[in-house]
Motif scaffolding. Structure first.
Motif, PDB file in Angstrom:
ATOM      1  N   GLY A  55       0.781  -1.229   0.000  1.00  0.00           N
ATOM      2  CA  GLY A  55       0.000   0.000   0.000  1.00  0.00           C
ATOM      3  C   GLY A  55       0.811   1.277   0.000  1.00  0.00           C
ATOM      4  O   GLY A  55       1.931   1.327  -0.497  1.00  0.00           O
ATOM      5  N   GLY A  56       0.197   2.294   0.567  1.00  0.00           N
ATOM      6  CA  GLY A  56       0.817   3.617   0.590  1.00  0.00           C
ATOM      7  C   GLY A  56       0.114   4.592  -0.326  1.00  0.00           C
ATOM      8  O   GLY A  56       0.656   5.651  -0.641  1.00  0.00           O
ATOM      9  N   SER A  78       0.461  -3.755   3.860  1.00  0.00           N
ATOM     10  CA  SER A  78       1.863  -3.432   4.099  1.00  0.00           C
ATOM     11  C   SER A  78       2.221  -2.019   3.661  1.00  0.00           C
ATOM     12  O   SER A  78       1.886  -1.593   2.558  1.00  0.00           O
ATOM     13  CB  SER A  78       2.744  -4.429   3.330  1.00  0.00           C
ATOM     14  OG  SER A  78       4.101  -4.085   3.475  1.00  0.00           O
ATOM     15  N   ARG A 108       7.229   5.151   5.975  1.00  0.00           N
ATOM     16  CA  ARG A 108       7.844   6.488   5.885  1.00  0.00           C
ATOM     17  C   ARG A 108       7.040   7.522   6.686  1.00  0.00           C
ATOM     18  O   ARG A 108       7.596   8.487   7.172  1.00  0.00           O
ATOM     19  CB  ARG A 108       7.904   6.963   4.439  1.00  0.00           C
ATOM     20  CG  ARG A 108       8.520   5.975   3.506  1.00  0.00           C
ATOM     21  CD  ARG A 108       9.899   6.398   3.035  1.00  0.00           C
ATOM     22  NE  ARG A 108      10.286   5.629   1.872  1.00  0.00           N
ATOM     23  CZ  ARG A 108      10.841   4.426   1.922  1.00  0.00           C
ATOM     24  NH1 ARG A 108      11.094   3.859   3.087  1.00  0.00           N
ATOM     25  NH2 ARG A 108      11.161   3.787   0.813  1.00  0.00           N
ATOM     26  N   PHE A 162      10.671  -5.159   3.465  1.00  0.00           N
ATOM     27  CA  PHE A 162      10.801  -6.598   3.717  1.00  0.00           C
ATOM     28  C   PHE A 162      12.271  -7.004   3.749  1.00  0.00           C
ATOM     29  O   PHE A 162      12.623  -8.025   4.303  1.00  0.00           O
ATOM     30  CB  PHE A 162      10.083  -7.379   2.606  1.00  0.00           C
ATOM     31  CG  PHE A 162       8.604  -7.144   2.575  1.00  0.00           C
ATOM     32  CD1 PHE A 162       7.744  -7.905   3.360  1.00  0.00           C
ATOM     33  CD2 PHE A 162       8.053  -6.153   1.771  1.00  0.00           C
ATOM     34  CE1 PHE A 162       6.373  -7.675   3.342  1.00  0.00           C
ATOM     35  CE2 PHE A 162       6.689  -5.922   1.743  1.00  0.00           C
ATOM     36  CZ  PHE A 162       5.856  -6.683   2.535  1.00  0.00           C
ATOM     37  N   GLY A 163      13.112  -6.178   3.082  1.00  0.00           N
ATOM     38  CA  GLY A 163      14.535  -6.519   2.979  1.00  0.00           C
ATOM     39  C   GLY A 163      14.885  -7.036   1.589  1.00  0.00           C
ATOM     40  O   GLY A 163      15.773  -7.878   1.451  1.00  0.00           O
ATOM     41  N   GLY A 164      14.156  -6.565   0.575  1.00  0.00           N
ATOM     42  CA  GLY A 164      14.463  -6.954  -0.807  1.00  0.00           C
ATOM     43  C   GLY A 164      13.522  -8.026  -1.331  1.00  0.00           C
ATOM     44  O   GLY A 164      12.659  -8.544  -0.606  1.00  0.00           O
ATOM     45  N   HIS A 166       2.274   3.370  -5.090  1.00  0.00           N
ATOM     46  CA  HIS A 166       2.250   4.554  -5.958  1.00  0.00           C
ATOM     47  C   HIS A 166       2.923   4.244  -7.309  1.00  0.00           C
ATOM     48  O   HIS A 166       3.881   3.461  -7.356  1.00  0.00           O
ATOM     49  CB  HIS A 166       3.004   5.667  -5.227  1.00  0.00           C
ATOM     50  CG  HIS A 166       2.819   7.017  -5.801  1.00  0.00           C
ATOM     51  ND1 HIS A 166       3.646   7.531  -6.770  1.00  0.00           N
ATOM     52  CD2 HIS A 166       1.894   7.969  -5.543  1.00  0.00           C
ATOM     53  CE1 HIS A 166       3.249   8.749  -7.079  1.00  0.00           C
ATOM     54  NE2 HIS A 166       2.182   9.037  -6.344  1.00  0.00           N
ATOM     55  N   ALA A 189       6.660   4.249  -7.194  1.00  0.00           N
ATOM     56  CA  ALA A 189       7.378   3.368  -6.262  1.00  0.00           C
ATOM     57  C   ALA A 189       7.855   2.143  -7.047  1.00  0.00           C
ATOM     58  O   ALA A 189       7.376   1.019  -6.856  1.00  0.00           O
ATOM     59  CB  ALA A 189       6.471   2.978  -5.093  1.00  0.00           C
ATOM     60  N   GLN A 248      10.660   0.390  -7.172  1.00  0.00           N
ATOM     61  CA  GLN A 248      11.466  -0.688  -6.590  1.00  0.00           C
ATOM     62  C   GLN A 248      10.601  -1.782  -5.966  1.00  0.00           C
ATOM     63  O   GLN A 248      10.799  -2.962  -6.217  1.00  0.00           O
ATOM     64  CB  GLN A 248      12.419  -0.106  -5.527  1.00  0.00           C
ATOM     65  CG  GLN A 248      13.384  -1.122  -4.962  1.00  0.00           C
ATOM     66  CD  GLN A 248      14.267  -1.754  -6.029  1.00  0.00           C
ATOM     67  OE1 GLN A 248      14.965  -1.044  -6.737  1.00  0.00           O
ATOM     68  NE2 GLN A 248      14.213  -3.074  -6.168  1.00  0.00           N
ATOM     69  N   ILE A 249       9.624  -1.358  -5.170  1.00  0.00           N
ATOM     70  CA  ILE A 249       8.779  -2.366  -4.509  1.00  0.00           C
ATOM     71  C   ILE A 249       7.944  -3.120  -5.562  1.00  0.00           C
ATOM     72  O   ILE A 249       7.709  -4.326  -5.421  1.00  0.00           O
ATOM     73  CB  ILE A 249       7.889  -1.733  -3.397  1.00  0.00           C
ATOM     74  CG1 ILE A 249       7.141  -2.804  -2.613  1.00  0.00           C
ATOM     75  CG2 ILE A 249       6.935  -0.704  -3.936  1.00  0.00           C
ATOM     76  CD1 ILE A 249       7.979  -3.669  -1.727  1.00  0.00           C
ATOM     77  N   GLN A 283      11.174  12.205  -0.569  1.00  0.00           N
ATOM     78  CA  GLN A 283      12.426  11.539  -0.936  1.00  0.00           C
ATOM     79  C   GLN A 283      13.124  12.188  -2.121  1.00  0.00           C
ATOM     80  O   GLN A 283      14.199  11.752  -2.514  1.00  0.00           O
ATOM     81  CB  GLN A 283      12.130  10.085  -1.263  1.00  0.00           C
ATOM     82  CG  GLN A 283      11.746   9.306  -0.037  1.00  0.00           C
ATOM     83  CD  GLN A 283      11.408   7.906  -0.397  1.00  0.00           C
ATOM     84  OE1 GLN A 283      12.283   7.058  -0.470  1.00  0.00           O
ATOM     85  NE2 GLN A 283      10.152   7.645  -0.672  1.00  0.00           N
ATOM     86  N   LYS A 291       4.413  14.908  -9.930  1.00  0.00           N
ATOM     87  CA  LYS A 291       4.440  13.590 -10.572  1.00  0.00           C
ATOM     88  C   LYS A 291       3.069  13.356 -11.170  1.00  0.00           C
ATOM     89  O   LYS A 291       2.083  13.929 -10.689  1.00  0.00           O
ATOM     90  CB  LYS A 291       4.744  12.504  -9.531  1.00  0.00           C
ATOM     91  CG  LYS A 291       6.165  12.544  -9.022  1.00  0.00           C
ATOM     92  CD  LYS A 291       6.371  11.493  -7.938  1.00  0.00           C
ATOM     93  CE  LYS A 291       7.834  11.428  -7.533  1.00  0.00           C
ATOM     94  NZ  LYS A 291       8.041  10.568  -6.351  1.00  0.00           N
TER      95      LYS A 291
END
Ligand code: NAP
Length: 244
Positions: free
Chosen positions: A10-11, A32, A36, A52-54, A75, A78, A80-81, A139, A198
């Motif tokens: 989420g987020g 999850s 931030r 989670f650590g990758g 988002h 986002a 990477q996630i 960020q 954005k």
């Protein structure tokens, strides 16, 4: 305890809405967040916070929590996630759906300048304005910190030690959604001459885009990251249908 577990990454407004409404489907929902900012609890939903650590660790999480379905409702920026979710779900054979707002489209009267990244957004803004409203998130503010070509009004949800000092500018702390009328008043009050944004899509942060149009201000729009999603929907209803 039900016979099915769903992980929602989420987020976003959509993710929170989905988590609330998905409970009606009779699954265990884990919601999850990156952690931030502080989160509002959602009744009946298990919340977890922090990375989670990758990708491998996310795959492990899916296994240990017997997750059947993942909805990546993070988002659009986002990246990477989202990449980690694809990789972890592929590795574990877990069903994955991407839920994201469709991008905004420029309307008559809009003056948009699409740029590839934040640095380009800053440089374009500096070429066309002296007072700039920056709404790209906490960020992405380092490039503005020591740049004195403009006065930057940077809006973020809440204060924090992670925020760089702005040599010329100030912070505004506020949590959306933001209506067009209040955005209009804000742009006028601060004498803003350009907006950096954005392309988040959705209604919650569209007010500033509509307000900029009304005032004839340029909007410097940072392009969305390119990502290919096998299963993609753009509404909570469609995500609920996929779960059901
Ligand atoms: P990102 O660059 O894609 O992710 C960076 C790392 O943060 C990920 O590798 C992951 O850590 C962790 N992470 C991100 N989202 C997570 C989630 N929902 N649950 C658990 N861990 C998560 O993401 P970001 O751009 O920093 O955005 C962070 C969060 O803010 C996202 O959840 C996003 O939906 C929300 N958000 C972002 C923006 C934006 O403009 N980027 C705007 C509004 C809201 P590990 O690798 O350790 O698992």
């Amino acid at each position: 305890m039900t016979d099915r577990t769903v992980l929602i990454l989420g987020g976003t407004w959509m993710a929170a809405d989905l988590a609330r409404r998905a409970q009606g489907l009779g699954s265990d929902i884990i919601y999850s967040l990156a952690g931030r900012t502080t989160a509002t609890a959602i009744a009946g939903v298990e919340m977890r916070s922090g990375g989670f650590g990758g990708a491998e660790a996310l795959a492990q999480f899916l296994n240990t929590h017997n997750v059947d379905q993942v909805i990546d409702a993070t988002h659009p920026y986002a990246a990477q996630i989202s990449a980690n979710a694809i990789s972890a779900c592929t590795a574990t054979g877990t069903a994955l759906l991407r839920l994201q707002e469709p991008a905004w489209e420029a309307a008559a009267g809009d003056q948009w300048f699409e740029v590839p990244d934040i640095e380009a957004a800053r440089d374009n803004a500096a070429d066309m304005a002296d007072r700039v409203f920056v709404t790209t998130g906490r960020q992405e503010l380092t490039p503005f910190a020591t740049d004195t070509r403009c006065w930057w009004l940077a809006r973020v949800i809440a204060p924090g030690n992670d925020l760089p000092n702005l040599a010329t500018g100030e912070y505004l702390f506020a949590r959306g959604p933001f209506e067009q009328e209040e955005e209009l008043a804000l742009l006028r009050e601060h004498g803003i001459a350009a907006v950096i944004s954005k392309n988040a899509g959705g209604k919650a942060t569209y007010g500033k885009i509509a307000a900029a149009r009304m005032l004839g201000l340029p909007v410097i729009m940072v392009a969305r990251p390119r990502q290919v999603h096998e299963h993609l929907v753009t509404s909570v209803d469609a995500a609920l249908a996929w779960l059901g």
